[in-house]
Design an enzyme around this catalytic site. Structure first.
Site, PDB file in Angstrom:
ATOM      1  N   HIS A 123     -15.718   9.183 -77.117  1.00  0.00           N
ATOM      2  CA  HIS A 123     -15.567   7.738 -76.926  1.00  0.00           C
ATOM      3  C   HIS A 123     -16.705   7.272 -76.008  1.00  0.00           C
ATOM      4  O   HIS A 123     -17.163   8.037 -75.158  1.00  0.00           O
ATOM      5  CB  HIS A 123     -14.203   7.511 -76.253  1.00  0.00           C
ATOM      6  CG  HIS A 123     -13.804   6.084 -76.083  1.00  0.00           C
ATOM      7  ND1 HIS A 123     -14.262   5.302 -75.047  1.00  0.00           N
ATOM      8  CD2 HIS A 123     -12.977   5.296 -76.808  1.00  0.00           C
ATOM      9  CE1 HIS A 123     -13.717   4.089 -75.142  1.00  0.00           C
ATOM     10  NE2 HIS A 123     -12.934   4.062 -76.210  1.00  0.00           N
ATOM     11  N   ASP A 200     -11.479  14.289 -71.148  1.00  0.00           N
ATOM     12  CA  ASP A 200     -11.029  12.929 -71.438  1.00  0.00           C
ATOM     13  C   ASP A 200      -9.701  13.062 -72.185  1.00  0.00           C
ATOM     14  O   ASP A 200      -9.672  13.364 -73.373  1.00  0.00           O
ATOM     15  CB  ASP A 200     -12.095  12.223 -72.285  1.00  0.00           C
ATOM     16  CG  ASP A 200     -11.607  10.886 -72.820  1.00  0.00           C
ATOM     17  OD1 ASP A 200     -10.433  10.541 -72.615  1.00  0.00           O
ATOM     18  OD2 ASP A 200     -12.416  10.191 -73.464  1.00  0.00           O
ATOM     19  N   GLN A 203      -6.237  10.391 -75.334  1.00  0.00           N
ATOM     20  CA  GLN A 203      -5.442  10.493 -76.566  1.00  0.00           C
ATOM     21  C   GLN A 203      -4.558  11.741 -76.587  1.00  0.00           C
ATOM     22  O   GLN A 203      -3.921  12.016 -77.600  1.00  0.00           O
ATOM     23  CB  GLN A 203      -6.365  10.505 -77.796  1.00  0.00           C
ATOM     24  CG  GLN A 203      -7.242   9.284 -77.948  1.00  0.00           C
ATOM     25  CD  GLN A 203      -6.456   8.006 -78.258  1.00  0.00           C
ATOM     26  OE1 GLN A 203      -5.262   8.034 -78.593  1.00  0.00           O
ATOM     27  NE2 GLN A 203      -7.135   6.870 -78.145  1.00  0.00           N
ATOM     28  N   LYS A 226      -1.799   3.784 -72.818  1.00  0.00           N
ATOM     29  CA  LYS A 226      -1.681   4.511 -74.091  1.00  0.00           C
ATOM     30  C   LYS A 226      -0.461   5.434 -74.093  1.00  0.00           C
ATOM     31  O   LYS A 226      -0.254   6.202 -75.022  1.00  0.00           O
ATOM     32  CB  LYS A 226      -2.943   5.338 -74.347  1.00  0.00           C
ATOM     33  CG  LYS A 226      -4.191   4.485 -74.597  1.00  0.00           C
ATOM     34  CD  LYS A 226      -5.354   5.355 -74.987  1.00  0.00           C
ATOM     35  CE  LYS A 226      -6.695   4.680 -74.796  1.00  0.00           C
ATOM     36  NZ  LYS A 226      -6.995   3.684 -75.812  1.00  0.00           N
ATOM     37  N   CYS A 366     -15.288   2.423 -80.609  1.00  0.00           N
ATOM     38  CA  CYS A 366     -16.021   2.833 -79.402  1.00  0.00           C
ATOM     39  C   CYS A 366     -16.536   4.258 -79.525  1.00  0.00           C
ATOM     40  O   CYS A 366     -16.499   5.032 -78.546  1.00  0.00           O
ATOM     41  CB  CYS A 366     -15.168   2.700 -78.149  1.00  0.00           C
ATOM     42  SG  CYS A 366     -14.571   1.046 -77.877  1.00  0.00           S
TER      43      CYS A 366
HETATM   44  N1  7TS Z   1     -11.386   7.989 -74.192  1.00  0.00           N
HETATM   45  C1  7TS Z   1     -10.755   8.005 -75.380  1.00  0.00           C
HETATM   46  C2  7TS Z   1     -10.685   9.277 -76.175  1.00  0.00           C
HETATM   47  C3  7TS Z   1     -10.155   6.832 -75.835  1.00  0.00           C
HETATM   48  O1  7TS Z   1      -9.518   6.858 -77.018  1.00  0.00           O
HETATM   49  C4  7TS Z   1     -10.230   5.647 -75.052  1.00  0.00           C
HETATM   50  C5  7TS Z   1      -9.671   4.345 -75.542  1.00  0.00           C
HETATM   51  C6  7TS Z   1     -10.872   5.711 -73.826  1.00  0.00           C
HETATM   52  C7  7TS Z   1     -11.456   6.898 -73.431  1.00  0.00           C
HETATM   53  C8  7TS Z   1     -10.949   4.551 -72.910  1.00  0.00           C
HETATM   54  O2  7TS Z   1      -9.695   4.235 -72.391  1.00  0.00           O
HETATM   55  P1  7TS Z   1      -9.472   2.953 -71.487  1.00  0.00           P
HETATM   56  O3  7TS Z   1      -7.999   2.892 -71.306  1.00  0.00           O
HETATM   57  O4  7TS Z   1     -10.220   3.160 -70.232  1.00  0.00           O
HETATM   58  O5  7TS Z   1     -10.012   1.791 -72.278  1.00  0.00           O
HETATM   59  N2  7TS Z   1      -9.636   4.242 -76.923  1.00  0.00           N
HETATM   60  C9  7TS Z   1      -9.420   3.131 -77.669  1.00  0.00           C
HETATM   61  C10 7TS Z   1      -9.377   3.165 -79.038  1.00  0.00           C
HETATM   62  O6  7TS Z   1      -9.505   4.172 -79.718  1.00  0.00           O
HETATM   63  N3  7TS Z   1      -9.159   1.920 -79.497  1.00  0.00           N
HETATM   64  O7  7TS Z   1      -9.074   1.101 -78.474  1.00  0.00           O
HETATM   65  C11 7TS Z   1      -9.238   1.831 -77.311  1.00  0.00           C
END
Ligand code: 7TS
Length: 412
Positions: A123, A200, A203, A226, A366
Site C-alpha cells: 500500500h 503493515d 489487513q 478496519k 493505493c
Molecule cells: N496498509 C494497508 C495494507 C492498507 O490496506 C491500508 C488502507 C493502509 C495501510 C492505510 O491505512 P490507514 O488506516 O492509515 O488509511 N487500505 C485501504 C484500502 O485498501 N482501501 O481504502 C483504504
C-alpha cells in the site's frame, strides 16, 4: 463455534438500510469496516459520562478517562500478544504508525548506502515513508517480486535481503491480492542479516489471530477503523529495545517529563511518543472493538471468512471474462477479492453494483506500483468481513451478472 453471521449482523445498525431501493450489501471492508452497537455505545458512554483529559487531572472524571484509556492499551497488548503495554503506542492509524517508524527509527539508525526492502504489493502508506527516508539518508529502496501465481516471491526475498539491508517492511495481508505473506519467515531472514522487520498489519489484525512475538516483528502497524473501531485511532507496536533508542516524532504536552528553557526530558514509554491530547474516545472505543472481536474469536473469524471465500471465489472465477487477482486457490486467499471484467471499466462495474445495493471499491487501491506490475490501471474489489453472509456473496454474483449484461449489451 461462532455465532452465525446472520446473528452478528444484528449488532451493526448501519447494515439495515436500502441503497438504490435494494438492501445494502456492504463489501468494502478492506477500506473500512462497520461499527457494532457496542463500539457506538462505548463512544457515547465516554462522552456522556467520563469525558476528561487523560494523565493530568486528579479529579474523578480525569481518573476514569485515564483508567479507560490505559485499560484499552492493555486490551490491545493482549490482543496482539505484546510483552508489555509500554510497547503499544496509540497513533492515528497504520499510515501514521509507518511514518513514525520511518522517521524515528530511520533518523536514528539508517545510514547512507543502507538498503530498505519492501515489495511490489505494498500500500502507498508502506512505500512513500520509505521513499522519503531513502531520499533523506541516501539509502536504497528495493522491491521483492511477486510470483505469477500472486504470492510474494520468497526466493527473491532471499536475494533482495542482504547484509546491507537495515529495514524490511511488508504487508501481512495484501489489500489487493488478498494473499497472506509469510512475515515470520521474512522476519527470520531479516534478522539473519541484522535488519529489523516492520509489518503493515492493516489487513491482517481485523481478520486473524496475530502474535507479534511469535512473528518476531520489530514493529507492527494497524488501524482501528478496519477492525470495527472508530476512524482516527490506530496502533504502532514496537519492541522496547528499539522504542527506547528512538526519539519522539512529535513534541509538546503529555509526552514530557521536565521542561527547562533550553532542554527537556521525555516521559517513559509509551507516553514519550504520544504528544498532545490523544484520541481518548477513539482509543477507548477501539478497546470495545477488541472486546467485541475477542468474544467472537479471531480464529473463528478467520475460519468463517475462509469458508465465505471458498464459496464465492469459484463462483467469481466461473463468470466469463472475469479475472480475480492474487492466488486462485481459495485456501490461500483472504476475503479481499480484486477483479476485472473484460471490456468493463472497474468504475462502471462498481457503479453497476451500487445500483444493485452492493458496495465495492474501484480504483488503484493505493497500490499503484502493484497495479503497474499487474499491468492493469484499476480493478474492482469486493472485500468481506465476518458479518457478511453467503446471501451477500450470492447477491454480489447476481449483481455482477446483471451489470455485465447491462454494459455489454450496450443498452444504456
Ligand atoms: N496498509 C494497508 C495494507 C492498507 O490496506 C491500508 C488502507 C493502509 C495501510 C492505510 O491505512 P490507514 O488506516 O492509515 O488509511 N487500505 C485501504 C484500502 O485498501 N482501501 O481504502 C483504504
Amino acid at each position: 463455534m461462532m455465532k452465525a453471521a446472520e446473528e452478528l449482523r444484528q449488532d451493526f445498525p448501519i447494515l439495515f438500510q436500502e441503497v438504490n431501493d435494494e438492501p445494502l450489501v456492504y463489501l468494502d471492508n478492506a477500506a473500512t469496516t462497520q461499527k457494532p452497537q457496542a463500539v457506538l455505545e462505548a463512544l457515547e458512554h465516554y462522552y456522556q459520562h467520563d469525558n476528561a483529559n487523560v494523565h493530568r487531572g486528579v479529579h474523578t472524571l480525569a481518573e476514569r478517562a485515564t483508567h479507560a484509556y490505559e485499560a484499552s492499551r492493555e486490551k490491545i497488548r493482549q490482543f496482539i500478544h505484546a510483552k508489555e503495554t509500554a510497547e503499544v503506542l496509540f497513533t492515528r492509524g497504520t499510515t501514521t504508525s509507518l511514518n513514525w517508524v520511518a522517521k524515528s527509527f530511520g533518523d536514528a539508525f539508517i545510514k547512507e548506502g543502507d538498503e530498505i526492502v519492501i515489495s511490489y504489493m505494498e500500500h502507498h502508506s508502506n512505500i512513500i515513508p520509505w521513499q522519503q527516508l531513502a531520499k533523506r539518508k541516501k539509502a536504497v529502496l528495493k522491491y521483492i517480486k511477486i510470483t505469477p501465481a500472486g504470492y510474494l516471491d520468497m526466493a527473491d526475498a532471499q536475494k533482495q535481503i542482504t547484509d546491507k539491508t537495515a529495514i524490511v517492511s511488508i504487508a501481512h495481508v495484501s489489500n489487493v491480492l488478498g494473499v497472506i505473506n509469510l512475515v515470520a519467515e521474512l522476519a527470520a531472514i531479516a534478522h539473519q542479516h541484522g535488519a529489523v522487520m516492520v509489518v503493515d498489519g492493516a489487513q491482517a489484525v481485523p481478520h486473524m489471530p496475530v502474535d507479534v512475538q511469535a512473528l518476531d516483528a520489530d514493529f507492527y502497524a494497524f488501524s482501528g477503523h478496519k477492525m470495527c473501531g472508530p476512524t482516527g485511532i490506530g496502533v504502532l507496536y514496537g519492541k522496547r529495545q528499539w522504542l527506547e533508542q528512538m526519539e519522539p516524532v512529535e513534541f509538546g504536552g503529555e509526552m514530557i517529563d521536565f521542561v527547562h528553557l533550553q532542554e527537556s526530558t521525555w516521559k517513559e514509554l509509551p507516553w514519550k511518543f504520544e504528544a498532545g491530547t490523544p484520541n481518548i474516545a477513539g482509543a477507548i472505543a477501539l478497546g470495545a472493538a477488541v472486546d467485541y472481536l475477542q468474544a467472537i474469536g479471531m480464529e473463528n473469524i478467520h475460519n468463517y471468512e475462509a469458508e465465505l471465500v471458498a464459496y464465492v471465489l469459484p463462483k467469481l472465477q466461473a463468470i466469463e471474462g472475469l479475472t480475480v487477482y492474487g492466488p486462485q486457490n481459495p485456501q490461500d486467499h483472504t476475503g479481499v477479492l480484486a477483479f476485472n471484467i473484460d471490456g468493463l471499466h472497474p468504475h462502471d462495474t462498481a457503479t453497476g453494483l451500487d445500483m444493485e445495493g452492493v458496495a465495492v471499491r474501484a480504483g488503484h487501491h493505493c497500490a499503484q506500483p502493484l497495479l503497474k506490475y499487474l499491468e492493469v490501471a484499476a480493478t474492482a474489489r469486493a472485500s468481506f468481513y465476518f458479518y457478511n453472509t453467503k446471501a451477500d456473496a450470492d447477491k454480489l454474483i447476481q449483481a455482477i451478472l446483471a451489470t455485465k449484461e447491462f454494459f455489454q449489451d450496450g443498452n444504456f
